[in-house]
Design an enzyme around this catalytic site. Structure first.
Site, PDB file in Angstrom:
ATOM      1  N   ARG A  12      -3.399  -6.054   8.202  1.00 45.85           N
ATOM      2  CA  ARG A  12      -4.484  -5.204   8.714  1.00 45.85           C
ATOM      3  C   ARG A  12      -5.539  -6.066   9.415  1.00 45.85           C
ATOM      4  NH1 ARG A  12      -6.996  -2.525   3.795  1.00 45.85           N
ATOM      5  NH2 ARG A  12      -5.807  -4.019   2.559  1.00 45.85           N
ATOM      6  N   ASP A  52       0.832  -1.197   0.000  1.00 46.85           N
ATOM      7  CA  ASP A  52       0.000   0.000   0.000  1.00 46.85           C
ATOM      8  C   ASP A  52       0.869   1.250   0.000  1.00 46.85           C
ATOM      9  OD1 ASP A  52      -2.280  -1.533   0.036  1.00 46.85           O
ATOM     10  OD2 ASP A  52      -2.483  -1.487   2.217  1.00 46.85           O
ATOM     11  N   TYR A 101       6.961  -8.806   8.401  1.00 49.46           N
ATOM     12  CA  TYR A 101       6.487  -7.446   8.627  1.00 49.46           C
ATOM     13  C   TYR A 101       6.671  -7.037  10.088  1.00 49.46           C
ATOM     14  CZ  TYR A 101       3.780  -8.138   4.290  1.00 49.46           C
ATOM     15  OH  TYR A 101       3.387  -8.394   2.993  1.00 49.46           O
ATOM     16  N   ASP A 147      -7.011   0.165   8.797  1.00 46.58           N
ATOM     17  CA  ASP A 147      -5.767   0.871   9.118  1.00 46.58           C
ATOM     18  C   ASP A 147      -6.101   2.291   9.570  1.00 46.58           C
ATOM     19  OD1 ASP A 147      -6.348   2.333   6.807  1.00 46.58           O
ATOM     20  OD2 ASP A 147      -4.851   1.322   5.580  1.00 46.58           O
TER      21      ASP A 147
END
Length: 296
Positions: free
Chosen positions: A175, A38, A66, A80
């Site tokens: 997310r 993103d 991550y 988010d």
């Protein structure tokens, strides 16, 4: 030029923006990325150039690592910090380290996720985020993903956030994981920040920034930034062949199935040269067929 550019994607650019910039910088059209990040996310985004574009689907299908910040007390429609608030709850005290660790343990291994409405997953030929922008809620298919490891990195009691590191399979939505972890802790939650530290064999340590790329181009050393194509398929098993078989492989011929491989597909090498990616023939038992053949 052929190879993989381990780009450190900055915040503010889409993955496609990065591809467009690389095409201009390297003056070539054959450029592809290996897994969308993103715009507000930074991190490792391997970019395939030239012949390396042939391995994009194989490099995409690798483990990812991550680091995420989970914010407790509010959920959003995008899951988010950039979305519209949905549910709010006062967080008087953030859960203890022990409580958080106990909940995180429950998310290791194979888990089921429902993709967020703001995602590129397709339902009836249309992307979920397209439905979401039209205010249409559709039933989303659940999917199985794998969490190889999840580690608690500490909390910030003032901001009511805590940080985790996750090693996961392709297709995992961090997310959604953040929302689900928050729910297990008893709070609405969202992902406040995300950084991708690793994709397959490429990590933050061996990534390059756009500033580094531009300097290398000024110095005419941009070719030194590219990693060999084989670095992108280290998760595939290897079959080594002799020179006679090499010529057959280069011509895209089928091969007899003579040795078992740990993965299917797998890489075919002559000495240290990557020739092709082969797989078991889906219709002809006892034979192998080429999936990708590299021109060198």
């Amino acid at each position: 030029m052929n190879g993989i550019l381990p780009l450190w994607k900055p915040k503010g650019l889409t993955s496609h923006d990065c591809v467009v910039k690389i095409r201009k910088l390297f003056k070539t059209k054959k450029v592809g990325h290996t897994g969308t990040l993103d715009p507000e996310v930074e991190g490792v985004l391997p970019i395939c150039i030239g012949e390396a574009t042939k391995i994009v689907p194989f490099l995409t299908d690798t483990k990812k690592t991550y680091v995420a910040d989970i914010s407790l007390g509010m959920s959003t429609d995008t899951e988010d910090s950039h979305g519209y608030p949905l549910e709010k709850m006062v967080v008087n005290q953030i859960p203890s380290d022990e409580e958080i660790n106990l909940v995180l343990q429950g998310f290791e291994g194979c888990i089921t996720q429902v993709p967020p409405m703001y995602s590129a997953v397709k339902v009836n030929g249309k992307k979920l985020y397209e439905y979401a922008r039209e205010g249409i809620e559709v039933e989303r298919p659940s999917r199985k993903v794998y969490i190889y490891g999840i580690q608690y990195l500490g909390s910030n009691p003032e901001s009511k956030t805590f940080k985790i590191e996750v090693e996961c399979s392709k297709g995992t939505y961090i997310r959604t994981l953040s929302v689900d972890i928050g729910r297990k802790l008893g709070f609405p939650a969202h992902m406040a920040d995300l950084t991708r530290l690793r994709t397959g064999a490429f990590s933050k340590k061996n990534s390059v920034t756009f500033a580094m790329i531009e300097k290398a181009i000024d110095d005419q050393t941009q070719h030194t930034l590219l990693k060999p194509i084989i670095c992108g398929i280290q998760h595939l098993d290897v079959m080594k062949v002799d020179e006679e078989t090499k010529n057959k492989v280069k011509n895209g011929q089928k091969l007899p199935f003579e040795q078992s491989m740990k993965t299917d597909p797998f890489a075919v090498l002559f000495e240290e040269e990557l020739l092709a990616i082969y797989q078991k023939h889906p219709e002809k038992p006892g034979q192998l067929k080429p999936v990708r053949v590299f021109q060198g």
